[in-house]
Design a protein around this motif. Structure first.
Motif, mmCIF file in Angstrom:
data_model
loop_
_atom_site.group_PDB
_atom_site.id
_atom_site.type_symbol
_atom_site.label_atom_id
_atom_site.label_comp_id
_atom_site.label_asym_id
_atom_site.label_seq_id
_atom_site.Cartn_x
_atom_site.Cartn_y
_atom_site.Cartn_z
ATOM 1 N N ALA A 106 0.748 -1.006 0.148
ATOM 2 C CA ALA A 106 0.126 -0.059 -0.090
ATOM 3 C C ALA A 106 0.846 1.239 -0.092
ATOM 4 O O ALA A 106 1.630 1.487 0.924
ATOM 5 C CB ALA A 106 -0.819 0.000 1.250
ATOM 6 N N GLU A 107 0.745 2.134 -0.874
ATOM 7 C CA GLU A 107 1.764 3.243 -1.163
ATOM 8 C C GLU A 107 3.233 2.849 -1.190
ATOM 9 O O GLU A 107 3.995 3.352 -0.607
ATOM 10 C CB GLU A 107 1.349 4.244 -0.096
ATOM 11 C CG GLU A 107 -0.016 4.967 -0.052
ATOM 12 C CD GLU A 107 -0.242 5.518 -1.296
ATOM 13 O OE1 GLU A 107 0.853 6.202 -2.168
ATOM 14 O OE2 GLU A 107 -1.397 5.727 -1.843
ATOM 15 N N PRO A 162 8.027 6.730 -7.174
ATOM 16 C CA PRO A 162 6.606 6.314 -7.315
ATOM 17 C C PRO A 162 6.176 5.945 -8.601
ATOM 18 O O PRO A 162 5.568 5.032 -8.671
ATOM 19 C CB PRO A 162 5.843 7.549 -6.980
ATOM 20 C CG PRO A 162 6.553 8.164 -6.171
ATOM 21 C CD PRO A 162 8.212 7.989 -6.381
ATOM 22 N N LEU A 202 0.077 -0.312 -8.672
ATOM 23 C CA LEU A 202 -0.149 0.543 -7.370
ATOM 24 C C LEU A 202 0.172 -0.509 -6.182
ATOM 25 O O LEU A 202 0.508 0.169 -5.163
ATOM 26 C CB LEU A 202 -1.524 1.087 -7.182
ATOM 27 C CG LEU A 202 -2.015 2.424 -8.020
ATOM 28 C CD1 LEU A 202 -3.591 2.579 -8.342
ATOM 29 C CD2 LEU A 202 -1.071 3.595 -7.756
ATOM 30 N N GLN A 249 8.262 3.344 3.924
ATOM 31 C CA GLN A 249 8.770 2.074 3.256
ATOM 32 C C GLN A 249 9.926 1.345 3.859
ATOM 33 O O GLN A 249 10.037 0.157 4.123
ATOM 34 C CB GLN A 249 8.725 2.165 1.611
ATOM 35 C CG GLN A 249 7.777 2.752 1.068
ATOM 36 C CD GLN A 249 7.924 3.458 -0.174
ATOM 37 O OE1 GLN A 249 9.096 3.983 -0.568
ATOM 38 N NE2 GLN A 249 6.899 3.898 -1.052
ATOM 39 N N GLY A 257 -5.239 7.184 -9.377
ATOM 40 C CA GLY A 257 -3.987 7.281 -8.929
ATOM 41 C C GLY A 257 -2.877 6.687 -9.712
ATOM 42 O O GLY A 257 -1.650 6.618 -9.331
#
Length: 364
Positions: free
Chosen positions: A31-32, A63, A69, A79, A126
């Protein structure tokens, strides 16, 4: 019995207990970019396999370096902290060597997770505009990527170096740069994707320039004791793509710059028919090992223990990386040891579930 597959191997100052590598397998479960519970479970069970090396999946250096994603990232502190926590849990129950693969998806990024279907994620969901050496889509129906300018190329180099520093802080014992499968560095190497007319395209020397610059930047921030390697394509399986001769040339340039190992794959720069079968990428790995004298990893549909043993015994490669085989059977080395007649020491908690060869030495 002594099987070469279970003989030790040294990469720089890192000693591997055997020649079996858990290949970096994307889990699409972050997630992210932050590792979660799935990664704890996945790394933990793979770490109990008794392979020589566990490689963490392709991890984005920014990113827009992610494939989806859900891909893992290593560009920020959150992270790094999440990976540190999950690595500590894994290392508490296993001394297996753990490495990480750093990558950038390039024009094949911003896609749906495989189980969500084919297609791309738009900005409203996103997603992001994908970069590439040239404004050429991967295939019909894919978005046209943004041709990268000099400043963006410099940023990619810096991103790889920054993620490598984080990987060193995390205690990863092996680092691999992903330059295969049509992702960003692979697309710079391939004339199918790279039509640039400046110093980053055209000749092989120019097409190698970004992958080699990234390697040099990573090698410069990673202590010499930690091996740094590169996964790259031996062929694009189509006319006008990268050739085995060019792959050998790239391996030679890497070795001259201090590369510790190469991991030979293929395809992904265009949609084409690939003659997939057991060991279908081994020929170029074998050639690179013989001609360049660099530690070489073979990968590609290697499922049978006797096949893996033959690859090592006949010196076609120094290591074998297994992906789908481990997804199907996280205890692949246990059963390989049984088939090859090797006495493999496994976690004592699991010894009574073992069969003939790796049975416990004591009774109840």
């Amino acid at each position: 019995m002594t099987a070469t597959l279970f003989s030790p191997y040294r990469l720089a100052e890192t000693e591997l207990a055997n020649r079996i590598v858990v290949a970096p397998m994307c889990q699409y479960s972050a997630a992210e970019g932050v590792a979660g519970d799935w990664h704890s479970l996945h790394w933990g069970q793979m770490a109990l396999s008794r392979a020589g090396l566990l490689m963490v999946e392709a991890t984005g250096v920014s990113p827009e370096a992610r494939i989806t994603l859900g891909c893992l990232g290593l560009w920020n502190d959150a992270q790094e902290a999440a990976i540190a926590e999950r690595l500590s849990r894994t290392r508490a129950v296993s001394d297996l060597v753990i490495g990480i693969q750093l990558g950038h998806a390039g024009r094949k990024g911003s896609t749906l997770k495989p189980w969500e279907g084919a297609g791309h994620v738009g900005a409203e969901q996103g997603g992001w505009e994908v970069p590439a050496p040239s404004a050429l889509p991967f295939a019909d129906g894919w978005p046209t990527p943004r041709a990268m300018i000099e400043a963006e190329i410099a940023d990619v180099v810096d991103d790889f170096a920054a993620s490598a520093r984080r990987a060193v802080r995390l205690g990863f014992q092996v680092i691999e740069i992903h330059a295969a499968h049509g992702y960003l560095l692979s697309s710079f190497l391939s004339p199918l994707a790279n039509r640039r007319e400046d110093g980053w395209g055209g000749t092989l020397e120019n097409r190698m320039r970004l992958p080699l610059t990234v390697f040099e930047a990573v090698r410069a921030v990673v202590p010499e004791a930690i091996p740094v390697g590169v996964r790259f394509n031996s062929t694009d399986w189509t006319q006008d793509g990268i050739t085995p001769d060019e792959a050998v040339g790239f391996a030679r340039a890497l070795r001259a710059r201090g590369c510790d190992f190469v991991d030979i794959s293929s395809g992904g720069n265009t949609i084409t028919k690939i003659p997939v079968g057991p060991g279908y990428q081994i020929a170029t790995a074998d050639r690179i090992r013989r001609e360049i004298g660099i530690s070489t990893m073979a990968v590609g549909m290697i499922r049978a223990p006797l096949h893996a043993e033959a690859i090592i015994a006949t010196k076609q490669a120094d290591l074998v990386a297994i992906g789908r085989g481990f997804l199907n059977n996280p205890r692949w080395p246990w059963h390989a040891a049984e088939e090859l007649g090797v006495d493999l020491v496994v976690a004592p908690q699991y010894q009574y579930g073992a069969t003939t060869v790796y049975r416990p030495t004591r009774g109840r």
